[in-house]
Design a protein around this motif. Structure first.
Motif, PDB file in Angstrom:
ATOM      1  N   TRP A  84      15.702  22.143   4.023  1.00 32.16           N
ATOM      2  CA  TRP A  84      16.390  23.405   3.866  1.00 32.16           C
ATOM      3  C   TRP A  84      17.829  23.239   3.799  1.00 32.16           C
ATOM      4  O   TRP A  84      18.467  22.740   4.659  1.00 32.16           O
ATOM      5  CB  TRP A  84      15.742  24.415   4.920  1.00 32.16           C
ATOM      6  CG  TRP A  84      14.474  24.695   4.706  1.00 32.16           C
ATOM      7  CD1 TRP A  84      13.605  24.526   3.558  1.00 32.16           C
ATOM      8  CD2 TRP A  84      13.515  25.236   5.708  1.00 32.16           C
ATOM      9  NE1 TRP A  84      12.474  25.091   3.841  1.00 32.16           N
ATOM     10  CE2 TRP A  84      12.272  25.394   5.323  1.00 32.16           C
ATOM     11  CE3 TRP A  84      14.066  25.795   6.897  1.00 32.16           C
ATOM     12  CZ2 TRP A  84      11.456  26.122   5.877  1.00 32.16           C
ATOM     13  CZ3 TRP A  84      12.993  26.438   7.679  1.00 32.16           C
ATOM     14  CH2 TRP A  84      11.623  26.664   6.995  1.00 32.16           C
ATOM     15  N   PRO A  85      18.811  24.030   3.003  1.00 31.33           N
ATOM     16  CA  PRO A  85      20.257  23.979   3.079  1.00 31.33           C
ATOM     17  C   PRO A  85      20.801  24.585   4.162  1.00 31.33           C
ATOM     18  O   PRO A  85      20.543  25.899   4.437  1.00 31.33           O
ATOM     19  CB  PRO A  85      20.745  24.574   1.751  1.00 31.33           C
ATOM     20  CG  PRO A  85      19.433  25.696   1.408  1.00 31.33           C
ATOM     21  CD  PRO A  85      18.088  24.981   2.052  1.00 31.33           C
ATOM     22  N   ARG A  86      21.379  23.947   4.977  1.00 35.88           N
ATOM     23  CA  ARG A  86      22.112  24.647   6.140  1.00 35.88           C
ATOM     24  C   ARG A  86      23.659  24.539   6.076  1.00 35.88           C
ATOM     25  O   ARG A  86      24.493  23.897   6.548  1.00 35.88           O
ATOM     26  CB  ARG A  86      21.945  23.629   7.319  1.00 35.88           C
ATOM     27  CG  ARG A  86      20.256  23.336   7.884  1.00 35.88           C
ATOM     28  CD  ARG A  86      19.703  22.263   8.616  1.00 35.88           C
ATOM     29  NE  ARG A  86      18.514  22.499   9.142  1.00 35.88           N
ATOM     30  CZ  ARG A  86      17.667  21.741   8.398  1.00 35.88           C
ATOM     31  NH1 ARG A  86      17.891  21.336   7.330  1.00 35.88           N
ATOM     32  NH2 ARG A  86      16.355  21.952   8.699  1.00 35.88           N
ATOM     33  N   VAL A  87      23.940  25.312   5.039  1.00 35.27           N
ATOM     34  CA  VAL A  87      25.254  25.524   4.472  1.00 35.27           C
ATOM     35  C   VAL A  87      26.101  26.576   5.398  1.00 35.27           C
ATOM     36  O   VAL A  87      25.430  27.768   5.273  1.00 35.27           O
ATOM     37  CB  VAL A  87      25.302  25.867   3.034  1.00 35.27           C
ATOM     38  CG1 VAL A  87      26.783  26.001   2.441  1.00 35.27           C
ATOM     39  CG2 VAL A  87      24.603  24.685   2.168  1.00 35.27           C
ATOM     40  N   THR A  88      27.130  26.147   5.905  1.00 36.83           N
ATOM     41  CA  THR A  88      27.826  27.437   6.600  1.00 36.83           C
ATOM     42  C   THR A  88      28.627  28.149   5.777  1.00 36.83           C
ATOM     43  O   THR A  88      28.805  27.959   4.379  1.00 36.83           O
ATOM     44  CB  THR A  88      28.860  26.356   7.552  1.00 36.83           C
ATOM     45  OG1 THR A  88      29.787  25.952   6.848  1.00 36.83           O
ATOM     46  CG2 THR A  88      28.253  25.454   8.505  1.00 36.83           C
ATOM     47  N   ASP A  89      29.078  29.357   6.128  1.00 42.13           N
ATOM     48  CA  ASP A  89      30.016  30.097   5.207  1.00 42.13           C
ATOM     49  C   ASP A  89      31.024  29.588   4.704  1.00 42.13           C
ATOM     50  O   ASP A  89      31.571  29.851   3.705  1.00 42.13           O
ATOM     51  CB  ASP A  89      30.093  31.474   6.207  1.00 42.13           C
ATOM     52  CG  ASP A  89      28.873  32.639   6.071  1.00 42.13           C
ATOM     53  OD1 ASP A  89      28.158  32.326   5.557  1.00 42.13           O
ATOM     54  OD2 ASP A  89      29.177  33.296   7.017  1.00 42.13           O
ATOM     55  N   PRO A  90      31.885  29.068   5.662  1.00 37.64           N
ATOM     56  CA  PRO A  90      33.094  28.123   5.156  1.00 37.64           C
ATOM     57  C   PRO A  90      32.703  27.354   4.104  1.00 37.64           C
ATOM     58  O   PRO A  90      33.614  27.045   3.036  1.00 37.64           O
ATOM     59  CB  PRO A  90      33.846  27.621   6.236  1.00 37.64           C
ATOM     60  CG  PRO A  90      33.185  28.386   7.477  1.00 37.64           C
ATOM     61  CD  PRO A  90      31.856  28.861   7.255  1.00 37.64           C
ATOM     62  N   GLU A  91      31.567  26.516   4.133  1.00 39.43           N
ATOM     63  CA  GLU A  91      31.361  25.653   3.126  1.00 39.43           C
ATOM     64  C   GLU A  91      30.910  26.512   1.779  1.00 39.43           C
ATOM     65  O   GLU A  91      31.602  26.086   0.629  1.00 39.43           O
ATOM     66  CB  GLU A  91      30.050  24.816   3.374  1.00 39.43           C
ATOM     67  CG  GLU A  91      30.482  23.628   4.396  1.00 39.43           C
ATOM     68  CD  GLU A  91      29.178  23.068   4.793  1.00 39.43           C
ATOM     69  OE1 GLU A  91      29.196  21.744   5.067  1.00 39.43           O
ATOM     70  OE2 GLU A  91      28.133  23.669   5.050  1.00 39.43           O
ATOM     71  N   LEU A  92      30.036  27.358   1.912  1.00 35.99           N
ATOM     72  CA  LEU A  92      29.852  28.159   0.807  1.00 35.99           C
ATOM     73  C   LEU A  92      31.031  28.912   0.092  1.00 35.99           C
ATOM     74  O   LEU A  92      31.201  28.902  -1.187  1.00 35.99           O
ATOM     75  CB  LEU A  92      28.933  29.323   1.072  1.00 35.99           C
ATOM     76  CG  LEU A  92      27.779  29.916  -0.125  1.00 35.99           C
ATOM     77  CD1 LEU A  92      27.500  28.894  -0.931  1.00 35.99           C
ATOM     78  CD2 LEU A  92      26.954  30.912   0.490  1.00 35.99           C
ATOM     79  N   GLN A  93      31.887  29.301   0.930  1.00 33.85           N
ATOM     80  CA  GLN A  93      33.247  29.952   0.413  1.00 33.85           C
ATOM     81  C   GLN A  93      34.002  29.069  -0.471  1.00 33.85           C
ATOM     82  O   GLN A  93      34.492  29.554  -1.459  1.00 33.85           O
ATOM     83  CB  GLN A  93      34.075  30.795   1.825  1.00 33.85           C
ATOM     84  CG  GLN A  93      33.404  31.942   2.291  1.00 33.85           C
ATOM     85  CD  GLN A  93      33.978  32.255   3.532  1.00 33.85           C
ATOM     86  OE1 GLN A  93      34.866  31.545   3.926  1.00 33.85           O
ATOM     87  NE2 GLN A  93      33.314  33.102   4.421  1.00 33.85           N
ATOM     88  N   GLN A  94      34.116  27.838   0.012  1.00 31.30           N
ATOM     89  CA  GLN A  94      34.959  26.770  -0.704  1.00 31.30           C
ATOM     90  C   GLN A  94      34.355  26.353  -1.976  1.00 31.30           C
ATOM     91  O   GLN A  94      35.046  26.488  -2.891  1.00 31.30           O
ATOM     92  CB  GLN A  94      35.117  25.519   0.358  1.00 31.30           C
ATOM     93  CG  GLN A  94      35.950  24.699  -0.188  1.00 31.30           C
ATOM     94  CD  GLN A  94      37.527  25.188  -0.064  1.00 31.30           C
ATOM     95  OE1 GLN A  94      37.547  26.205   0.725  1.00 31.30           O
ATOM     96  NE2 GLN A  94      38.689  24.418  -0.288  1.00 31.30           N
ATOM     97  N   VAL A  95      33.136  26.524  -1.896  1.00 31.22           N
ATOM     98  CA  VAL A  95      32.456  26.108  -3.147  1.00 31.22           C
ATOM     99  C   VAL A  95      32.546  27.074  -4.201  1.00 31.22           C
ATOM    100  O   VAL A  95      32.835  27.056  -5.432  1.00 31.22           O
ATOM    101  CB  VAL A  95      30.902  25.586  -3.035  1.00 31.22           C
ATOM    102  CG1 VAL A  95      30.199  25.254  -4.250  1.00 31.22           C
ATOM    103  CG2 VAL A  95      30.805  24.268  -2.225  1.00 31.22           C
ATOM    104  N   SER A  96      32.205  28.363  -3.780  1.00 32.24           N
ATOM    105  CA  SER A  96      32.231  29.543  -4.624  1.00 32.24           C
ATOM    106  C   SER A  96      33.636  29.764  -5.150  1.00 32.24           C
ATOM    107  O   SER A  96      33.677  30.178  -6.188  1.00 32.24           O
ATOM    108  CB  SER A  96      31.793  30.646  -3.725  1.00 32.24           C
ATOM    109  OG  SER A  96      30.401  30.734  -3.385  1.00 32.24           O
ATOM    110  N   LYS A  97      34.731  29.417  -4.350  1.00 30.06           N
ATOM    111  CA  LYS A  97      36.099  29.670  -4.643  1.00 30.06           C
ATOM    112  C   LYS A  97      36.382  28.659  -5.759  1.00 30.06           C
ATOM    113  O   LYS A  97      37.305  28.884  -6.716  1.00 30.06           O
ATOM    114  CB  LYS A  97      37.000  29.477  -3.656  1.00 30.06           C
ATOM    115  CG  LYS A  97      38.523  30.133  -3.677  1.00 30.06           C
ATOM    116  CD  LYS A  97      38.970  30.210  -2.367  1.00 30.06           C
ATOM    117  CE  LYS A  97      40.555  30.589  -2.647  1.00 30.06           C
ATOM    118  NZ  LYS A  97      41.243  30.810  -1.288  1.00 30.06           N
ATOM    119  N   LYS A  98      36.032  27.370  -5.708  1.00 31.64           N
ATOM    120  CA  LYS A  98      36.251  26.548  -6.815  1.00 31.64           C
ATOM    121  C   LYS A  98      35.679  26.826  -8.182  1.00 31.64           C
ATOM    122  O   LYS A  98      36.325  26.600  -9.109  1.00 31.64           O
ATOM    123  CB  LYS A  98      35.811  24.884  -6.301  1.00 31.64           C
ATOM    124  CG  LYS A  98      36.546  24.385  -5.031  1.00 31.64           C
ATOM    125  CD  LYS A  98      37.863  23.917  -5.261  1.00 31.64           C
ATOM    126  CE  LYS A  98      38.489  23.152  -4.177  1.00 31.64           C
ATOM    127  NZ  LYS A  98      39.884  22.566  -4.833  1.00 31.64           N
TER     128      LYS A  98
END
Length: 269
Positions: free
Chosen positions: A132-146
């Motif tokens: 299961w992906p245990r992605v934090t909000d900052p990680e997801l924000q960074q990928v989404s922003k890129k």
């Protein structure tokens, strides 16, 4: 004399020669400070503190983009928000996160509605909890922003010693994850797949399977350059995302200092 005493001066630089004075921030009295054209322009552009308060205390980094923000200053109070877990985030990132969260929400609602309409024809994806992906909000924000897109975490895998072997240069993909999220392949030779990294660079790998005791072991091959670029090693976690609605795969890496014993080989079933 009366006319001279009522003459306007800039609140910041005390210039009285400006032909155009504009409102700045609101004072406790309820009135707005009056700024000359130059100071007002810096204020409107969000560069007032950068120019006039650079040596003052109170500067902090935005937790999302790293931009410096002058916290506790009346001039910049509208330029940031306090985070629930501590720290601050600039308003630009806050707005971006809200837009991305709203898009993800709308996408999820649409997907749920489609599943309801499809009824029993919908194939439900169930992967093992360890992936299961245990992605934090900052990680997801960074990928989404890129990527500037809606990004959905799919699964993650802790890299074993064999996964991190640069000579083998391949990654074993858990069977359920491979069959749920990767292109369908009907022969062991598989196909080429294009996968984007979190820095927006596109890579091409061979996706195939090995027959394995009546089952299949799925692998991504040809990862040597990617491994070297990301400096991945045993104990790191590889994370797969999908850009919606394009269905494009994205692969990222979460670094760790954990060490995986050389004898350990990750299971992919």
């Amino acid at each position: 004399m009366a006319a001279s005493s009522s003459r306007k001066t800039c609140f910041q630089c005390e210039d009285s020669n400006s032909s155009d004075f504009r409102n700045g921030w609101r004072l406790r009295s309820g009135h707005f400070v009056q700024l000359c054209d130059r100071c007002a322009s810096l204020y409107d552009e969000g560069r007032f503190c950068e120019n006039f308060h650079s040596n003052d205390d109170g500067w902090r980094d935005c937790e999302s983009c790293g931009k410096l923000i002058h916290c506790g200053c009346i001039v910049s109070f509208h330029a940031y928000m306090l985070l629930d877990f501590g720290g601050v985030i600039c308003m630009e990132c806050s707005k971006m996160n809200f837009i991305l969260a709203r898009k993800r929400c709308l996408y999820s609602e649409s997907r749920i509605q489609n599943e309801v309409c499809q009824g029993d024809a919908t194939r439900k994806i169930q992967i093992d909890p360890q992936y299961w992906p245990r992605v934090t909000d900052p990680e997801l924000q960074q990928v989404s922003k890129k990527t500037k897109s809606i990004v959905v975490p799919l699964f993650e895998k802790l890299l074993s010693a064999s996964d991190a072997d640069h000579k083998l240069a391949r990654l074993v993909i858990p069977k359920k994850c491979a069959e749920a999220f990767f292109p369908k392949i009907t022969s062991p030779h598989g196909c080429l797949v294009k996968i984007q990294d979190t820095e927006d660079k596109e890579w091409e790998f061979q996706f195939r399977y090995w027959p394995n005791s009546g089952s299949k072991m799925y692998v991504l091959e040809g990862l040597r350059d990617y491994m070297a670029s990301m400096q991945w090693q045993a104990g790191d976690t590889v994370i797969f995302y999908r850009i919606e609605p394009e269905k494009k795969l994205v692969m990222g890496l979460r670094k760790t200092h954990a060490v995986i014993p050389a004898c350990e080989v990750g299971s992919a079933t």
